[in-house]
Design an enzyme around this catalytic site. Structure first.
Site, PDB file in Angstrom:
ATOM      1  N   VAL A  70       7.994  21.119  -7.545  1.00 52.15           N
ATOM      2  CA  VAL A  70       7.250  20.752  -8.751  1.00 52.15           C
ATOM      3  C   VAL A  70       5.788  21.183  -8.687  1.00 52.15           C
ATOM      4  O   VAL A  70       5.280  21.849  -9.595  1.00 52.15           O
ATOM      5  CB  VAL A  70       7.345  19.230  -8.992  1.00 52.15           C
ATOM      6  CG1 VAL A  70       6.419  18.818 -10.131  1.00 52.15           C
ATOM      7  CG2 VAL A  70       8.774  18.834  -9.331  1.00 52.15           C
TER       8      VAL A  70
ATOM      9  N   GLY B 196       4.123  23.309  -6.563  1.00 55.63           N
ATOM     10  CA  GLY B 196       3.910  24.739  -6.395  1.00 55.63           C
ATOM     11  C   GLY B 196       4.227  25.520  -7.657  1.00 55.63           C
ATOM     12  O   GLY B 196       3.477  26.421  -8.048  1.00 55.63           O
TER      13      GLY B 196
ATOM     14  N   ASN C 134       9.970  31.476  -2.722  1.00 59.29           N
ATOM     15  CA  ASN C 134      10.523  30.223  -2.216  1.00 59.29           C
ATOM     16  C   ASN C 134      11.640  30.562  -1.237  1.00 59.29           C
ATOM     17  O   ASN C 134      12.400  31.519  -1.457  1.00 59.29           O
ATOM     18  CB  ASN C 134      11.073  29.361  -3.353  1.00 59.29           C
ATOM     19  CG  ASN C 134      11.309  27.925  -2.926  1.00 59.29           C
ATOM     20  OD1 ASN C 134      10.385  27.121  -2.950  1.00 59.29           O
ATOM     21  ND2 ASN C 134      12.526  27.591  -2.525  1.00 59.29           N
TER      22      ASN C 134
ATOM     23  N   ALA D 163       4.190  18.739   4.002  1.00 58.17           N
ATOM     24  CA  ALA D 163       3.199  18.686   5.078  1.00 58.17           C
ATOM     25  C   ALA D 163       3.881  18.578   6.438  1.00 58.17           C
ATOM     26  O   ALA D 163       5.015  18.114   6.560  1.00 58.17           O
ATOM     27  CB  ALA D 163       2.263  17.504   4.865  1.00 58.17           C
TER      28      ALA D 163
ATOM     29  N   SER E 178      -5.324  17.148  -6.330  1.00 52.73           N
ATOM     30  CA  SER E 178      -4.932  15.857  -6.897  1.00 52.73           C
ATOM     31  C   SER E 178      -4.705  15.976  -8.392  1.00 52.73           C
ATOM     32  O   SER E 178      -5.444  16.666  -9.093  1.00 52.73           O
ATOM     33  CB  SER E 178      -5.998  14.798  -6.633  1.00 52.73           C
ATOM     34  OG  SER E 178      -5.628  13.580  -7.247  1.00 52.73           O
TER      35      SER E 178
ATOM     36  N   LYS F 250      -9.368  14.437   0.381  1.00 52.46           N
ATOM     37  CA  LYS F 250      -8.145  14.137  -0.373  1.00 52.46           C
ATOM     38  C   LYS F 250      -7.445  12.905   0.202  1.00 52.46           C
ATOM     39  O   LYS F 250      -6.897  12.077  -0.545  1.00 52.46           O
ATOM     40  CB  LYS F 250      -7.202  15.348  -0.327  1.00 52.46           C
ATOM     41  CG  LYS F 250      -5.834  15.124  -1.001  1.00 52.46           C
ATOM     42  CD  LYS F 250      -5.978  14.696  -2.454  1.00 52.46           C
ATOM     43  CE  LYS F 250      -4.688  14.837  -3.254  1.00 52.46           C
ATOM     44  NZ  LYS F 250      -3.523  14.160  -2.713  1.00 52.46           N
TER      45      LYS F 250
ATOM     46  N   HIS G 100      -9.367   9.959  -0.997  1.00 54.09           N
ATOM     47  CA  HIS G 100      -9.030   9.829  -2.426  1.00 54.09           C
ATOM     48  C   HIS G 100      -7.729   9.036  -2.578  1.00 54.09           C
ATOM     49  O   HIS G 100      -7.632   8.107  -3.383  1.00 54.09           O
ATOM     50  CB  HIS G 100      -8.882  11.223  -3.045  1.00 54.09           C
ATOM     51  CG  HIS G 100      -8.193  11.239  -4.384  1.00 54.09           C
ATOM     52  ND1 HIS G 100      -6.823  11.102  -4.515  1.00 54.09           N
ATOM     53  CD2 HIS G 100      -8.669  11.365  -5.645  1.00 54.09           C
ATOM     54  CE1 HIS G 100      -6.487  11.128  -5.801  1.00 54.09           C
ATOM     55  NE2 HIS G 100      -7.593  11.297  -6.504  1.00 54.09           N
ATOM     56  N   ASN G 101      -6.720   9.403  -1.790  1.00 56.98           N
ATOM     57  CA  ASN G 101      -5.431   8.726  -1.900  1.00 56.98           C
ATOM     58  C   ASN G 101      -5.506   7.283  -1.423  1.00 56.98           C
ATOM     59  O   ASN G 101      -4.814   6.404  -1.952  1.00 56.98           O
ATOM     60  CB  ASN G 101      -4.370   9.495  -1.127  1.00 56.98           C
ATOM     61  CG  ASN G 101      -3.917  10.745  -1.862  1.00 56.98           C
ATOM     62  OD1 ASN G 101      -4.644  11.272  -2.700  1.00 56.98           O
ATOM     63  ND2 ASN G 101      -2.738  11.236  -1.552  1.00 56.98           N
TER      64      ASN G 101
ATOM     65  N   GLU H   6      -6.898   5.425  -4.187  1.00 58.39           N
ATOM     66  CA  GLU H   6      -5.820   5.346  -5.180  1.00 58.39           C
ATOM     67  C   GLU H   6      -4.855   4.204  -4.849  1.00 58.39           C
ATOM     68  O   GLU H   6      -4.449   3.440  -5.745  1.00 58.39           O
ATOM     69  CB  GLU H   6      -5.083   6.681  -5.208  1.00 58.39           C
ATOM     70  CG  GLU H   6      -3.897   6.766  -6.131  1.00 58.39           C
ATOM     71  CD  GLU H   6      -3.156   8.091  -5.944  1.00 58.39           C
ATOM     72  OE1 GLU H   6      -1.923   8.054  -5.758  1.00 58.39           O
ATOM     73  OE2 GLU H   6      -3.810   9.153  -5.977  1.00 58.39           O
ATOM     74  N   TYR H   7      -4.478   4.072  -3.583  1.00 58.06           N
ATOM     75  CA  TYR H   7      -3.604   2.970  -3.165  1.00 58.06           C
ATOM     76  C   TYR H   7      -4.224   1.629  -3.542  1.00 58.06           C
ATOM     77  O   TYR H   7      -3.554   0.735  -4.080  1.00 58.06           O
ATOM     78  CB  TYR H   7      -3.398   3.006  -1.647  1.00 58.06           C
ATOM     79  CG  TYR H   7      -2.242   3.824  -1.151  1.00 58.06           C
ATOM     80  CD1 TYR H   7      -2.081   5.159  -1.511  1.00 58.06           C
ATOM     81  CD2 TYR H   7      -1.308   3.277  -0.269  1.00 58.06           C
ATOM     82  CE1 TYR H   7      -1.032   5.912  -1.014  1.00 58.06           C
ATOM     83  CE2 TYR H   7      -0.245   4.029   0.228  1.00 58.06           C
ATOM     84  CZ  TYR H   7      -0.118   5.348  -0.153  1.00 58.06           C
ATOM     85  OH  TYR H   7       0.929   6.088   0.341  1.00 58.06           O
TER      86      TYR H   7
ATOM     87  N   LYS I 200       3.852   8.162   1.116  1.00 59.64           N
ATOM     88  CA  LYS I 200       4.102   9.414   1.813  1.00 59.64           C
ATOM     89  C   LYS I 200       3.185   9.648   3.012  1.00 59.64           C
ATOM     90  O   LYS I 200       3.260  10.683   3.642  1.00 59.64           O
ATOM     91  CB  LYS I 200       3.974  10.581   0.834  1.00 59.64           C
ATOM     92  CG  LYS I 200       5.064  10.584  -0.232  1.00 59.64           C
ATOM     93  CD  LYS I 200       4.983  11.817  -1.116  1.00 59.64           C
ATOM     94  CE  LYS I 200       6.126  11.849  -2.109  1.00 59.64           C
ATOM     95  NZ  LYS I 200       6.059  13.038  -3.007  1.00 59.64           N
TER      96      LYS I 200
ATOM     97  N   HIS J 183     -17.686  -9.523  29.269  1.00 62.11           N
ATOM     98  CA  HIS J 183     -18.129  -8.346  28.515  1.00 62.11           C
ATOM     99  C   HIS J 183     -19.612  -8.381  28.185  1.00 62.11           C
ATOM    100  O   HIS J 183     -20.170  -7.365  27.760  1.00 62.11           O
ATOM    101  CB  HIS J 183     -17.323  -8.230  27.220  1.00 62.11           C
ATOM    102  CG  HIS J 183     -15.864  -7.935  27.458  1.00 62.11           C
ATOM    103  ND1 HIS J 183     -15.427  -6.748  27.984  1.00 62.11           N
ATOM    104  CD2 HIS J 183     -14.755  -8.689  27.258  1.00 62.11           C
ATOM    105  CE1 HIS J 183     -14.108  -6.764  28.081  1.00 62.11           C
ATOM    106  NE2 HIS J 183     -13.672  -7.944  27.656  1.00 62.11           N
TER     107      HIS J 183
END
Length: 470
Positions: free
Chosen positions: A13, A15, A33, A78, A130, A184, A187-188, A191-192, A262, A453
């Site tokens: 889709v 590409g 392809n 990817a 995007s 990017k 950005h995602n 978006e989430y 993803k 510590h």
């Protein structure tokens, strides 16, 4: 004779739509392809654009169809498929040809690929794209990482196919190697968070105010005309209006409540943690998607524990008014966190990311496009080194104006057992960020007690230890 000015490998889709976009803007494009039938189907569907498309049956034909020096866009899944495609291309390409990975790559893979191609004569660009299917076809937001010289060579094509905001292309070179893919990724992540908070607000209206999908759609439609004006608010109103043809019910009511992901959201959380920059709203959104997938466990838990009894409800219009402001506050938190993570990465990797430019190229084409981004661009133009958007005059004002609404929404949700993890995380973030004296002093005491510590004192320099234990 080679006619194509650029090539696209991968005709799924994204590409396929990117290739049509390129042809639509007057450039001759070669396409290939691995599955030949998909190439044939693409060529058959190109219609009036077919005279600017060269469909190739083999990779050798594909390379031969492009005029050198060749820019080649790879739009495949990817990960390993990208490495395989690069390996197949390398023996066929000549010095100064450019390989452009336009998929949702992990920026660390992109940086590795830059290193792997050093000395080969080939140039590599990692390009974030995007906008989904529609953006790829008619104008996405394009985030480019790589050598600036390589960007200048492909800039005419990429700016031509990008989205335009008041005539300004939403495409830019952001820095070396993995800069474009990192931006990017963040950005995602934003978006989430944005999508999760919208879903949480929808849940309050559905489950607390007992509103149906059409009524909720009307609220989102009204909000789209105010400060929340954005693509995600617009499409939320649209999907809530649609009825399922088979059942006659709102289609949103018959969709399984398990959200897919993803990987880019998880990557944004991992990188924020790696850099020690809190991105709590994004983290909450990623966790919420994972919880949404546990449908059987959630059903078992509801059967065991039930849903908390509803409390006395405030006036519905007051709740809706608070929800609008709470969503705006949450949006500020998500963007502030995302830009803070990008600032840390910019320093760590020497990218010098142009924050105002990033905000500008997100104003059209991309999924998180909104009028809100104009204010972010202005804020960074006025103070490029501001450590957090929350400290800028415009966003400080928004936080002040939305603070009480966010508190009431989170409190109502807690009392009524309504899950609002991202909105609650935004509130916790603001409250922690603006408190000069926090509670980490106790954590430091605990760490010193069990692990020696050490800790810093308010009244003395150096490292100190407490008088406890052996």
């Amino acid at each position: 004779m080679a006619e194509a000015e650029i090539g696209v490998i991968g005709l799924a889709v994204m590409g396929a739509n990117l290739a049509l976009n390129i042809a639509d803007n007057g450039y001759h494009v070669a396409v290939y392809n691995r599955t030949a039938s998909r190439t044939d189907a693409f060529a058959a569907s190109a219609g009036a654009l077919s005279d600017r498309v060269t469909a190739c049956a083999t990779l050798e034909d594909f390379v031969a169809a492009i005029r050198p020096p060749r820019p080649v866009i790879i739009m495949v899944k990817a990960g390993e498929p990208v490495d395989q495609q690069i390996a197949a291309l390398k023996p066929l390409l000549d010095a100064n040809d450019i390989i452009i990975d336009a998929g949702n790559a992990n920026f660390r893979d992109t940086m590795r690929r830059f290193t792997d191609l050093e000395g080969s004569g080939l140039t590599f660009i990692g390009m974030g794209v995007s906008g989904g299917e529609e953006g790829a076809r008619h104008g996405p937001s394009i985030m480019v990482g790589g050598a600036e010289e390589a960007w200048r060579r492909v800039e005419p094509v990429l700016t031509a196919i990008s989205a335009k905001y008041q005539g300004e292309p939403c495409a830019a070179w952001l820095g070396e190697n993995g800069a474009g893919h990192f931006v990017k990724t963040i950005h995602n992540g934003i978006e989430y968070a944005d999508m999760q908070m919208i879903a949480e607000v929808y849940g309050v209206m559905r489950d607390h105010l007992s509103m149906d999908a059409a009524s909720i759609a009307s609220v989102f439609s009204a909000w789209s005309k105010g400060p929340l004006d954005s693509y995600l608010i617009d499409i939320t109103a649209e999907v809530l209006k649609v009825e399922d043809a088979a059942s006659g019910r709102p289609i949103v009511d018959i969709i399984v409540d398990a959200a897919g992901q993803k990987g880019t959201g998880r990557w944004s959380v991992i990188e924020s943690q790696m850099m020690g920059v809190p991105a709590t709203a994004i983290e909450a959104a990623v966790a919420a998607r994972s919880l949404s997938a546990m449908r059987e466990q959630r059903a078992t838990a509801e059967a065991r524990f039930g849903i908390p009894a509803a409390q006395d409800r405030r006036d519905a219009q007051q709740v809706i008014g608070d929800l609008e402001k709470a969503l705006l506050a949450g949006k500020v938190a998500a963007y502030a966190q995302g830009f803070a993570v990008m600032a840390a990465a910019s320093q760590e990797f020497g990218w010098n990311l142009p924050m105002a430019t990033i905000a500008r190229i997100w104003r059209a084409g991309c999924i998180i496009r909104s009028t809100f981004l104009d204010e972010i661009a202005t804020a960074f133009n006025e103070n490029p080194d501001v450590p957090n958007l929350a400290l800028t005059p415009a966003f400080s004002k928004i936080i002040e104006e939305t603070d009480q609404s966010l508190r009431r929404v989170v409190a109502d949700a807690a009392l009524n057992g309504l899950p609002v993890p991202a909105l609650a995380s935004a509130l916790g973030y603001f409250d922690t960020y603006r408190r000069a004296r926090g509670t980490a002093n106790l954590i430091q005491a605990q760490r010193d007690f069990f692990g020696a510590h050490g800790f810093a004192r308010l009244d003395a320099e150096g490292e100190h230890h407490g008088p406890w234990g052996g």
